[in-house]
Write a protein that holds these residues in place. Structure first.
Motif, PDB file in Angstrom:
ATOM      1  N   LYS A 416       0.844  -1.200   0.000  1.00 50.17           N
ATOM      2  CA  LYS A 416       0.000   0.000   0.000  1.00 50.17           C
ATOM      3  C   LYS A 416       0.884   1.257   0.000  1.00 50.17           C
ATOM      4  O   LYS A 416       0.585   2.245  -0.663  1.00 50.17           O
ATOM      5  CB  LYS A 416      -0.923  -0.013   1.213  1.00 50.17           C
ATOM      6  N   ASP A 424      -4.537  -3.704  -5.497  1.00 56.10           N
ATOM      7  CA  ASP A 424      -5.400  -4.842  -5.850  1.00 56.10           C
ATOM      8  C   ASP A 424      -5.198  -5.264  -7.301  1.00 56.10           C
ATOM      9  O   ASP A 424      -5.097  -6.448  -7.611  1.00 56.10           O
ATOM     10  CB  ASP A 424      -6.881  -4.490  -5.629  1.00 56.10           C
ATOM     11  N   ARG A 425      -5.136  -4.265  -8.168  1.00 60.77           N
ATOM     12  CA  ARG A 425      -4.948  -4.563  -9.590  1.00 60.77           C
ATOM     13  C   ARG A 425      -3.588  -5.215  -9.824  1.00 60.77           C
ATOM     14  O   ARG A 425      -3.468  -6.179 -10.590  1.00 60.77           O
ATOM     15  CB  ARG A 425      -5.079  -3.267 -10.395  1.00 60.77           C
ATOM     16  N   GLN A 427      -1.904  -7.024  -7.716  1.00 57.04           N
ATOM     17  CA  GLN A 427      -1.919  -8.404  -7.198  1.00 57.04           C
ATOM     18  C   GLN A 427      -2.580  -9.359  -8.199  1.00 57.04           C
ATOM     19  O   GLN A 427      -2.115 -10.481  -8.399  1.00 57.04           O
ATOM     20  CB  GLN A 427      -2.638  -8.442  -5.839  1.00 57.04           C
ATOM     21  N   ARG A 428      -3.640  -8.881  -8.839  1.00 62.07           N
ATOM     22  CA  ARG A 428      -4.317  -9.725  -9.856  1.00 62.07           C
ATOM     23  C   ARG A 428      -3.399  -9.986 -11.047  1.00 62.07           C
ATOM     24  O   ARG A 428      -3.323 -11.099 -11.565  1.00 62.07           O
ATOM     25  CB  ARG A 428      -5.611  -9.055 -10.329  1.00 62.07           C
TER      26      ARG A 428
END
Length: 446
Positions: A416, A424-425, A427-428
């Protein structure tokens, strides 16, 4: 059977005479002992090393210039994939592109394109690997005019966990392209080439320097107050950093330098406001871009022992905060030869890209505020690290987010801190391109 069979390129093992030199990072405060170092001269060498590491359960570290502040381009018992020998440059002036292999260093890229009259938004230290610099967004003396290092990237080639070369750009693997602009350092595979658009040619740039010897903490505070107001409407053609420091040789002082893409007289006019500080020296010279870059690079030592990091500033500090900030360098750690707070100008073209348009989130920051301590005697290393950690705790309360290119191993919620709302993006994307976590390292995307 020879376990190292299957590895191509030059393989260096711990009992080789050149091992000790080969394992060193630029930050000599970090001493790591890899099991194997592979110097790759072909893409095939990189692919073989990735497959070999998986076969024998070895963690991978990727190294181009070896300038990672926390030494994550090496490690104990790991396989280091060293791409520094992949350093070709191809310039296509007709279509305004330059393609470089990912092991090239700042100095060599500057030489190749600067000798043809082009500037380039690279970094300031000569031996930094261009790929590490760019994949972490990349700040330098041309950033306010041309954007960050990743902003002129048009394509890259990356070798994935299967050993395959992927082409990565706006249309092919576009999600990965997005991720590599600010979060690509070591996370998704080994980047082996990068293509950039060339900036327009320039005849000359103005290299300027600011110096205030024998400063008081009051004068450091005055500098910071002027700086934060001055930066708000600064001409995009000017970019600089400046250190408020405490050196064993001179005590407290201020030193800054940068580039102005325009006439010397204009630069001096823009900098005139600092003359409000008694005894403040300002000088400027017009030079061809390549000469200006070489001048800056000549001031870097071949290596250092240090602890250093940097955070993003979004606000104007009040008098109390300014005083608290400059007091951080009033006293050096035991054995420290140099302690500094450094400000790196942002704004200009950096903020013209949206914070979710690339993985680099902190587009709207006014500047980066860095802190460092440098020492020589290994016996004082812990003391110096503690000095930085203690001061960092305060800086964290008045700043937002940490710069991935000035990494800091003590960060708790590091993803973060480095990537803001882009986590989040990222990690995907990481799950998609490195599902087996072959490229995991300390502070990698999880």
């Amino acid at each position: 059977m020879d376990i190292f069979e299957g590895l191509t390129g030059e393989v260096i093992l711990p009992d080789d005479p050149q091992y000790d030199a080969a394992r060193q990072e630029w930050n000599r405060a970090i001493q790591k002992f890899p099991s194997v170092i592979v110097y790759c001269s072909e893409y095939e060498d990189v692919s073989q090393a990735i497959l070999w590491a998986q076969k024998y359960g070895k963690d991978i570290r990727i190294r181009s210039g070896g300038h990672h502040y926390e030494g994550y381009s090496a490690g104990n018992g790991v396989l280091v994939i060293d791409i520094s020998r992949l350093n070709d440059v191809t310039i296509n002036e007709e279509n305004g592109r330059v393609k470089v292999q990912a092991g090239i260093q700042n100095k060599d890229l500057y030489q190749a394109i600067g000798s043809r009259g082009y500037p380039f938004p690279g970094g300031t230290c000569p031996t930094v690997g261009v790929s590490g610099f760019v994949l972490g967004a990349g700040w330098g003396f041309s950033s306010r005019l041309f954007g960050l290092g990743c902003d002129s990237l048009v394509e890259l080639e990356l070798i994935n966990y299967k050993g395959n070369v992927l082409k990565v750009n706006e249309t092919e693997n576009s999600d990965l392209f997005w991720a590599c602009k600010g979060a690509g350092g070591g996370n998704f595979g080994v980047v082996v080439s990068m293509t950039f658009k060339l900036p327009p040619k320039v005849e000359q740039v103005t290299l300027f320097e600011l110096y205030k010897p024998g400063a008081t903490t009051k004068e450091l505070g005055k500098f910071l107050r002027i700086w934060q107001k001055w930066l708000v409407n600064l001409d995009d053609r000017m970019c600089l950093n400046a250190s408020m420091y405490n050196a064993v040789s001179e005590g407290l002082a201020i030193f800054g330098r940068g580039f102005f893409y325009g006439k010397k007289e204009e630069a001096l006019e823009l900098l005139n406001v600092y003359k409000k500080i008694n005894g403040f020296q300002i000088s400027a010279r017009s030079l061809p871009f390549l000469e200006a870059v070489k001048e800056v690079q000549s001031t870097y030592p071949p290596y250092e022992k240090f602890k250093s990091t940097g955070r993003f500033v979004y606000k104007e500090y009040d008098c109390e905060e300014v005083e608290a900030i400059v007091n951080l360098v009033k006293k050096r750690a035991e054995g420290s030869i140099f302690a500094a707070l450094t400000v790196y100008a942002m704004g200009g073209q950096i903020r013209n890209v949206g914070k979710t348009e690339s993985a680099f989130y902190y587009r709207k920051a006014r500047y980066i505020l860095g802190i460092q301590s440098v020492w020589e005697d290994p016996a004082v290393a812990e003391e110096n690290r503690r000095w930085v950690e203690k001061r960092f705790r305060y800086l964290k309360t008045i700043t937002k987010g940490s710069f991935i290119n000035f990494p800091y191993s003590e960060l708790k919620d590091y993803e973060k801190e480095y990537f803001g709302r882009n986590v989040d993006r990222l990690q995907r994307i990481n799950q998609k391109y490195d599902p087996k976590r072959v490229f995991a390292f300390p502070q990698s995307i999880r």
